[in-house]
Design an enzyme around this catalytic site. Structure first.
Site, mmCIF file in Angstrom:
data_model
loop_
_atom_site.group_PDB
_atom_site.id
_atom_site.type_symbol
_atom_site.label_atom_id
_atom_site.label_comp_id
_atom_site.label_asym_id
_atom_site.label_seq_id
_atom_site.Cartn_x
_atom_site.Cartn_y
_atom_site.Cartn_z
ATOM 1 N N ARG A 1 0.860 -1.178 0.000
ATOM 2 C CA ARG A 1 0.000 0.000 0.000
ATOM 3 C C ARG A 1 0.896 1.226 0.000
ATOM 4 N NH1 ARG A 1 2.427 1.898 3.745
ATOM 5 N NH2 ARG A 1 0.863 3.528 3.777
ATOM 6 N N GLY A 2 0.265 2.398 -0.146
ATOM 7 C CA GLY A 2 1.048 3.621 -0.308
ATOM 8 C C GLY A 2 1.135 3.923 -1.790
ATOM 9 N N ALA A 3 0.857 5.180 -2.157
ATOM 10 C CA ALA A 3 0.670 5.513 -3.576
ATOM 11 C C ALA A 3 1.841 5.101 -4.484
ATOM 12 C CB ALA A 3 0.360 7.006 -3.706
ATOM 13 N N ARG B 1 -7.102 -0.359 -7.036
ATOM 14 C CA ARG B 1 -7.442 0.693 -6.053
ATOM 15 C C ARG B 1 -7.665 1.996 -6.833
ATOM 16 N NH1 ARG B 1 -4.255 1.174 -0.508
ATOM 17 N NH2 ARG B 1 -6.227 2.107 0.131
ATOM 18 N N ASP C 1 -1.970 10.870 -2.058
ATOM 19 C CA ASP C 1 -2.367 9.862 -3.051
ATOM 20 C C ASP C 1 -2.702 10.477 -4.398
ATOM 21 O OD1 ASP C 1 -2.810 8.415 -0.389
ATOM 22 O OD2 ASP C 1 -2.916 6.854 -1.928
ATOM 23 N N ASN D 1 -5.393 12.389 0.650
ATOM 24 C CA ASN D 1 -4.478 11.533 1.411
ATOM 25 C C ASN D 1 -5.311 10.748 2.421
ATOM 26 O OD1 ASN D 1 -1.787 10.598 2.035
ATOM 27 N ND2 ASN D 1 -1.935 11.744 3.939
ATOM 28 N N LYS D 2 -4.646 9.917 3.183
ATOM 29 C CA LYS D 2 -5.326 9.027 4.125
ATOM 30 C C LYS D 2 -6.368 9.760 4.954
ATOM 31 C CE LYS D 2 -5.091 5.518 4.426
ATOM 32 N NZ LYS D 2 -6.111 4.705 3.711
HETATM 33 O O1 MRU Z 1 -4.478 3.089 2.208
HETATM 34 P P1 MRU Z 1 -3.001 3.334 2.072
HETATM 35 O O2 MRU Z 1 -2.202 2.774 3.207
HETATM 36 O O3 MRU Z 1 -2.493 2.926 0.715
HETATM 37 O O4 MRU Z 1 -2.863 4.911 2.157
HETATM 38 C C1 MRU Z 1 -1.579 5.472 2.075
HETATM 39 C C2 MRU Z 1 -1.562 6.934 2.232
HETATM 40 O O5 MRU Z 1 -2.573 7.568 2.379
HETATM 41 C C3 MRU Z 1 -0.221 7.597 2.111
HETATM 42 O O6 MRU Z 1 -0.172 8.731 2.911
HETATM 43 C C4 MRU Z 1 0.014 8.001 0.655
HETATM 44 O O7 MRU Z 1 -0.241 6.934 -0.204
HETATM 45 C C5 MRU Z 1 1.383 8.500 0.430
HETATM 46 S S1 MRU Z 1 2.570 7.213 0.506
HETATM 47 C C6 MRU Z 1 4.086 7.894 0.169
#
Ligand code: MRU
Length: 349
Positions: free
Chosen positions: A53-55, A92, A240, A250-251
């Protein structure tokens, strides 16, 4: 296979001998499990199910997924990758890095239309590796840029996990924090726990502790009280998707923090590579926000915590309006308001 370390003690994605290895982030921090993937369909599921996970990490993983799909057709005279592109792009919806990486892979394929299947596979592999390596380089550049804004003796607060685990390595928000700590500017990092997946508690705390960076976990609800104390100088987060006007998805919970930061005069920094900007989207209202299962809220690690059949709303991301943001760091530089103009001047399009 064994996974080698990057600039720090964490490596979430490795690709070797047409096998993709992912660190299963669902099991952290209790267990460090690495899963090998050799086909693209299970890679798409790994993205949906949050193994990775993470963009930026999602984009890199999808690029390697395309390589695996191409390799599985290595004995065919032509490659048919359309269904795999489709499946990966549905894994996603919010992180635009996924679509950016898939687009780059598509372009690579188009650019080598008239070569053999094995040459196409080589070109796709080189592109995926390039996306991966460039992400690490970008993070290191952004780390230094972001750290230059942080005063000595600062405490900072971060949300979710925008670290090595969420990227090719080093991290975006955590890359800035890594640099600022190594420059002796930050003496305390607060990590918000980040309900419901607990990326802050499970991942950011784990990742920073492995680098001996002083991290203190905070419940989401404690953020206002912490900011009121006055020691926290910056909230630093990843993104994201960033719209053309600088609105940031973002999250979930990021928006709450930005509002709190404004009230308490704490600065708010977003750190994201150019691949996270979506200049086709004018403002944050049009960013697709992923809704995840209600069970992620009604249950905790398999155990039911809400009443049977309780309704629950579970948007995975929110949008922070640009007026609440002091600086957006990308590998091209430090963007300040007015964001619309500065994004247009800086981000390749
Ligand atoms: O649901 P996730 O864990 O994929 O969400 C991740 C985030 O919101 C991060 O802050 C974002 O992707 C940046 S990662 C460098």
């Amino acid at each position: 296979m064994s996974i080698s370390n990057t600039a720090n003690n964490v490596c979430a994605i490795a690709f070797d001998n047409f096998t993709l290895t992912l660190l299963d982030q669902r099991a952290l921090p209790q267990q460090e499990i690495y899963i090998d993937y050799t086909d693209a369909h299970t890679v798409a599921l790994a993205i949906t199910d949050m193994v990775v996970r993470g963009a930026p990490a999602i984009g890199i993983t999808a690029a390697y997924g395309i390589v695996l799909a191409a390799y599985s057709q290595r004995d065919q005279p032509t490659l048919d990758l359309s269904p795999v592109f489709e499946q990966l792009s549905n894994s996603r919806p919010t992180a635009v890095n996924l679509f950016w990486a898939l687009e780059k892979m598509k372009q690579t394929l188009n650019d080598c239309e008239h070569v053999s299947t094995s040459q196409k596979i080589e070109a796709l592999l080189a592109q995926a590796q390039n996306i991966h390596q460039q992400d690490i380089v970008n993070n290191q550049i952004m780390g230094k840029l972001g750290a230059s804004l942080i005063e000595h003796d600062s405490e900072v607060y971060t949300h979710c996990n925008a670290g090595a685990l969420a990227t090719g390595g080093f991290g975006t928000a955590l890359g800035v924090i890594r640099c600022a700590v190594s420059e002796g500017k930050v003496n305390q990092v607060y990590a918000g726990e980040t309900r419901p997946w607990l990326q802050g508690a499970r991942l950011t705390a784990w990742e920073l502790m492995r680098d001996n960076i002083p991290v203190c976990l905070s419940s989401e609800g404690a953020a206002g009280q912490l900011l009121r104390k006055g020691n926290i100088k910056w909230i630093i987060v990843g993104a994201d998707r960033i719209a053309a006007n600088g609105d940031v998805a973002n999250k979930i919970g990021t928006y709450n923090l930005a509002v709190l930061a404004k009230h308490h005069n704490v600065k708010f920094m977003v750190v994201a590579p150019c691949s996270t900007f979506d200049l086709n989207i004018h403002n944050g209202h049009d960013i697709p926000i992923e809704d995840r299962a209600a069970s992620e809220l009604t249950h905790l690690q398999g155990a039911q915590i809400a009443p049977e059949n309780c309704a629950a709303i579970n948007p995975s991301f929110d949008v922070t309006p640009n007026e609440l943001i002091d600086a957006i760091i990308c590998e091209k530089g430090i963007l300040r308001p007015p964001f619309s103009q500065n994004i247009l001047n800086t981000i390749p399009h």
